[in-house]
Design a protein around this motif. Structure first.
Motif, PDB file in Angstrom:
ATOM      1  N   GLN A   1      18.005  29.763 -14.852  1.00  0.00           N
ATOM      2  CA  GLN A   1      16.809  30.546 -14.553  1.00  0.00           C
ATOM      3  C   GLN A   1      15.711  30.298 -15.584  1.00  0.00           C
ATOM      4  OE1 GLN A   1      17.519  34.744 -14.915  1.00  0.00           O
ATOM      5  NE2 GLN A   1      18.790  34.528 -16.738  1.00  0.00           N
ATOM      6  N   HIS A   2      16.074  29.719 -16.721  1.00  0.00           N
ATOM      7  CA  HIS A   2      15.082  29.451 -17.757  1.00  0.00           C
ATOM      8  C   HIS A   2      14.555  28.019 -17.694  1.00  0.00           C
ATOM      9  CE1 HIS A   2      16.070  33.309 -19.466  1.00  0.00           C
ATOM     10  NE2 HIS A   2      17.340  32.963 -19.594  1.00  0.00           N
ATOM     11  N   SER A   3      15.080  27.245 -16.735  1.00  0.00           N
ATOM     12  CA  SER A   3      14.639  25.851 -16.653  1.00  0.00           C
ATOM     13  C   SER A   3      13.957  25.602 -15.324  1.00  0.00           C
ATOM     14  CB  SER A   3      15.837  24.902 -16.791  1.00  0.00           C
ATOM     15  OG  SER A   3      16.712  25.055 -15.687  1.00  0.00           O
ATOM     16  N   THR A   4      13.072  24.663 -15.332  1.00  0.00           N
ATOM     17  CA  THR A   4      12.372  24.276 -14.115  1.00  0.00           C
ATOM     18  C   THR A   4      12.890  22.927 -13.660  1.00  0.00           C
ATOM     19  OG1 THR A   4      10.384  25.418 -14.843  1.00  0.00           O
ATOM     20  CG2 THR A   4      10.112  23.796 -13.077  1.00  0.00           C
ATOM     21  N   PRO A   5      13.376  22.807 -12.422  1.00  0.00           N
ATOM     22  CA  PRO A   5      13.919  21.529 -11.969  1.00  0.00           C
ATOM     23  C   PRO A   5      12.842  20.457 -11.971  1.00  0.00           C
ATOM     24  CG  PRO A   5      13.614  23.030 -10.126  1.00  0.00           C
ATOM     25  CD  PRO A   5      13.400  23.815 -11.366  1.00  0.00           C
ATOM     26  N   PRO A   6      13.171  19.256 -12.384  1.00  0.00           N
ATOM     27  CA  PRO A   6      12.176  18.182 -12.405  1.00  0.00           C
ATOM     28  C   PRO A   6      11.711  17.854 -11.000  1.00  0.00           C
ATOM     29  CG  PRO A   6      14.387  17.306 -12.763  1.00  0.00           C
ATOM     30  CD  PRO A   6      14.507  18.799 -12.806  1.00  0.00           C
ATOM     31  N   LEU A   7      10.436  17.565 -10.875  1.00  0.00           N
ATOM     32  CA  LEU A   7       9.891  17.213  -9.566  1.00  0.00           C
ATOM     33  C   LEU A   7      10.329  15.805  -9.203  1.00  0.00           C
ATOM     34  CD1 LEU A   7       6.255  18.604  -9.877  1.00  0.00           C
ATOM     35  CD2 LEU A   7       8.188  19.618  -8.641  1.00  0.00           C
ATOM     36  N   PRO A   8      10.914  15.627  -8.014  1.00  0.00           N
ATOM     37  CA  PRO A   8      11.374  14.289  -7.635  1.00  0.00           C
ATOM     38  C   PRO A   8      10.194  13.392  -7.298  1.00  0.00           C
ATOM     39  CG  PRO A   8      11.654  15.840  -5.822  1.00  0.00           C
ATOM     40  CD  PRO A   8      11.221  16.640  -7.004  1.00  0.00           C
ATOM     41  N   THR A   9      10.419  12.106  -7.452  1.00  0.00           N
ATOM     42  CA  THR A   9       9.397  11.126  -7.067  1.00  0.00           C
ATOM     43  C   THR A   9       9.462  10.949  -5.555  1.00  0.00           C
ATOM     44  OG1 THR A   9       9.585   9.967  -9.167  1.00  0.00           O
ATOM     45  CG2 THR A   9       8.650   8.738  -7.321  1.00  0.00           C
ATOM     46  N   ILE A  10       8.409  11.378  -4.866  1.00  0.00           N
ATOM     47  CA  ILE A  10       8.379  11.332  -3.405  1.00  0.00           C
ATOM     48  C   ILE A  10       7.224  10.437  -2.962  1.00  0.00           C
ATOM     49  CG2 ILE A  10       8.109  12.643  -1.271  1.00  0.00           C
ATOM     50  CD1 ILE A  10      10.697  13.244  -2.702  1.00  0.00           C
ATOM     51  N   ALA A  11       7.527   9.472  -2.129  1.00  0.00           N
ATOM     52  CA  ALA A  11       6.494   8.628  -1.529  1.00  0.00           C
ATOM     53  C   ALA A  11       6.316   9.078  -0.081  1.00  0.00           C
ATOM     54  CB  ALA A  11       6.886   7.160  -1.595  1.00  0.00           C
ATOM     55  N   ALA A  12       5.149   9.614   0.236  1.00  0.00           N
ATOM     56  CA  ALA A  12       4.933  10.184   1.567  1.00  0.00           C
ATOM     57  C   ALA A  12       4.824   9.111   2.640  1.00  0.00           C
ATOM     58  CB  ALA A  12       3.652  11.035   1.570  1.00  0.00           C
ATOM     59  N   GLY A  13       4.303   7.944   2.294  1.00  0.00           N
ATOM     60  CA  GLY A  13       4.159   6.893   3.284  1.00  0.00           C
ATOM     61  C   GLY A  13       3.243   7.290   4.428  1.00  0.00           C
ATOM     62  N   GLU A  14       3.503   6.722   5.596  1.00  0.00           N
ATOM     63  CA  GLU A  14       2.677   7.018   6.766  1.00  0.00           C
ATOM     64  C   GLU A  14       3.547   6.939   8.011  1.00  0.00           C
ATOM     65  OE1 GLU A  14      -1.638   5.592   7.586  1.00  0.00           O
ATOM     66  OE2 GLU A  14      -0.333   4.145   8.586  1.00  0.00           O
ATOM     67  N   ASN A  15       3.444   7.919   8.884  1.00  0.00           N
ATOM     68  CA  ASN A  15       4.161   7.926  10.157  1.00  0.00           C
ATOM     69  C   ASN A  15       3.196   7.667  11.288  1.00  0.00           C
ATOM     70  OD1 ASN A  15       6.442   8.512   8.788  1.00  0.00           O
ATOM     71  ND2 ASN A  15       6.797  10.526   9.691  1.00  0.00           N
ATOM     72  N   SER A  16       3.697   7.096  12.347  1.00  0.00           N
ATOM     73  CA  SER A  16       2.855   6.876  13.523  1.00  0.00           C
ATOM     74  C   SER A  16       3.573   7.353  14.776  1.00  0.00           C
ATOM     75  CB  SER A  16       2.503   5.404  13.665  1.00  0.00           C
ATOM     76  OG  SER A  16       3.681   4.624  13.784  1.00  0.00           O
TER      77      SER A  16
ATOM     78  N   GLN B   1       0.840  -1.188   0.000  1.00  0.00           N
ATOM     79  CA  GLN B   1       0.000   0.000   0.000  1.00  0.00           C
ATOM     80  C   GLN B   1       0.881   1.247   0.000  1.00  0.00           C
ATOM     81  OE1 GLN B   1      -3.273  -0.103   2.887  1.00  0.00           O
ATOM     82  NE2 GLN B   1      -2.853  -2.284   3.224  1.00  0.00           N
ATOM     83  N   ASP B   2       0.312   2.371  -0.440  1.00  0.00           N
ATOM     84  CA  ASP B   2       1.078   3.620  -0.492  1.00  0.00           C
ATOM     85  C   ASP B   2       1.637   3.998   0.876  1.00  0.00           C
ATOM     86  OD1 ASP B   2       0.692   3.957  -3.199  1.00  0.00           O
ATOM     87  OD2 ASP B   2      -1.084   5.232  -2.967  1.00  0.00           O
ATOM     88  N   LYS B   3       0.894   3.707   1.946  1.00  0.00           N
ATOM     89  CA  LYS B   3       1.337   4.103   3.286  1.00  0.00           C
ATOM     90  C   LYS B   3       2.572   3.325   3.748  1.00  0.00           C
ATOM     91  CE  LYS B   3      -1.826   0.969   5.756  1.00  0.00           C
ATOM     92  NZ  LYS B   3      -2.934   0.923   6.725  1.00  0.00           N
ATOM     93  N   ASP B   4       2.872   2.219   3.060  1.00  0.00           N
ATOM     94  CA  ASP B   4       4.023   1.410   3.451  1.00  0.00           C
ATOM     95  C   ASP B   4       5.262   1.692   2.611  1.00  0.00           C
ATOM     96  OD1 ASP B   4       2.617   0.105   5.467  1.00  0.00           O
ATOM     97  OD2 ASP B   4       1.785  -1.350   4.056  1.00  0.00           O
ATOM     98  N   LEU B   5       5.166   2.655   1.694  1.00  0.00           N
ATOM     99  CA  LEU B   5       6.302   3.065   0.875  1.00  0.00           C
ATOM    100  C   LEU B   5       6.604   4.526   1.171  1.00  0.00           C
ATOM    101  CD1 LEU B   5       5.178   1.448  -2.516  1.00  0.00           C
ATOM    102  CD2 LEU B   5       6.739   0.475  -0.811  1.00  0.00           C
ATOM    103  N   GLN B   6       7.802   4.804   1.632  1.00  0.00           N
ATOM    104  CA  GLN B   6       8.123   6.167   2.056  1.00  0.00           C
ATOM    105  C   GLN B   6       9.529   6.555   1.609  1.00  0.00           C
ATOM    106  OE1 GLN B   6       8.747   7.118   6.335  1.00  0.00           O
ATOM    107  NE2 GLN B   6       7.089   8.572   6.043  1.00  0.00           N
ATOM    108  N   THR B   7       9.628   7.707   0.953  1.00  0.00           N
ATOM    109  CA  THR B   7      10.943   8.234   0.585  1.00  0.00           C
ATOM    110  C   THR B   7      11.647   8.692   1.847  1.00  0.00           C
ATOM    111  OG1 THR B   7      10.124   8.977  -1.575  1.00  0.00           O
ATOM    112  CG2 THR B   7      12.172   9.964  -0.766  1.00  0.00           C
ATOM    113  N   SER B   8      12.783   8.082   2.147  1.00  0.00           N
ATOM    114  CA  SER B   8      13.489   8.408   3.382  1.00  0.00           C
ATOM    115  C   SER B   8      14.651   9.364   3.164  1.00  0.00           C
ATOM    116  CB  SER B   8      13.989   7.130   4.063  1.00  0.00           C
ATOM    117  OG  SER B   8      14.731   6.330   3.154  1.00  0.00           O
TER     118      SER B   8
END
Length: 234
Positions: A219-234, A85-92
């Motif tokens: 200044q004329h380029s936009t940095p690519p958005l990184p792939t971020i997995a928010a996951g879930e914290n408890s 599940q998405d909550k179990d994958l987290q970019t650390s």
């Protein structure tokens, strides 16, 4: 095999009234003794947490990030086929830094490219699948050493409660032994405090610079958005 444990300690201060050696003209005066009890309970873990990494090189910062994003997207899709599940994958962690050419004295001369590194922390709720996940990670192109594998108990409340009881009993036994040897009576508890070990799921801050040199884009380029997995914290 693997094991997980919960520990607790209890510090208590109690009054003790002296029974021997007191003068008749002076009433017994209460004294305070402090003891520390400890309790540890072990149980079989039911959750595994592993951290996998992907490192990508490119001539520019954009190239390195783009390659890293593509690899991470592909890896996350493959992992979801294993019913994560998405909550179990987290970019650390996410790092982007320049790579330098060095001369014979070890001094940097010029930037020869950029390196993007990202780590994905995976919570495996079915611990029996840990080996399968590790095998899958290697086969789908994880190219960074697996940083960490740890085992834990998803709901440690019960074993923490048992550890507390052991800690309190240990503290009480120590206090009773002390006053017994001194010929005193154990009075009421004046204060008590506990210290317990917990389980955390940290997410280190993302780093986008190396030393004093920040990684920049035109200044004329936009940095690519990184792939971020928010996951879930408890």
């Amino acid at each position: 095999s693997a094991s997980a444990s919960a520990s607790a300690s209890a510090s208590a201060s109690a009054s003790a009234t002296a029974c021997n050696g007191q003068l008749k003209d002076h009433p017994p005066s209460p004294a305070i003794i402090s003891v520390r009890g400890e309790g540890t309970v072990s149980a079989a873990p039911d959750t595994a947490t592993i951290t996998l990494g992907v490192t990508s090189d490119g001539k520019t910062a954009r190239d390195a990030l783009n390659q890293n994003n593509q690899e991470m997207d592909r890896i996350m899709k493959q992992l979801k086929l294993l019913h994560f599940q998405d909550k179990d994958l987290q970019t650390s962690s996410l790092r982007l830094h320049p790579r330098y050419n060095y001369d014979r004295q070890g001094e940097s001369e010029k930037v020869k490219g950029y390196r993007a590194s990202s780590h994905l922390t995976i919570r495996i709720r079915d611990i029996e699948k840990t080996g399968t996940v590790l095998d899958k990670a290697v086969s789908i192109g994880i190219n960074h050493v697996i940083d960490n594998i740890c085992f834990s108990i998803s709901d440690p409340k019960d074993i923490l409660q048992k550890a507390r009881r052991k800690a309190v009993h240990d503290a009480k036994t120590k206090a009773e032994t002390i006053v017994s040897e001194l010929g005193c009576r154990l009075g009421r508890i004046s204060c008590i405090s506990t210290d317990e070990s917990g389980h955390s799921y940290p997410m280190p801050p993302m780093q986008m610079q190396h030393g004093s040199r920040s990684v920049g884009f035109s200044q004329h380029s936009t940095p690519p958005l990184p792939t971020i997995a928010a996951g879930e914290n408890s």
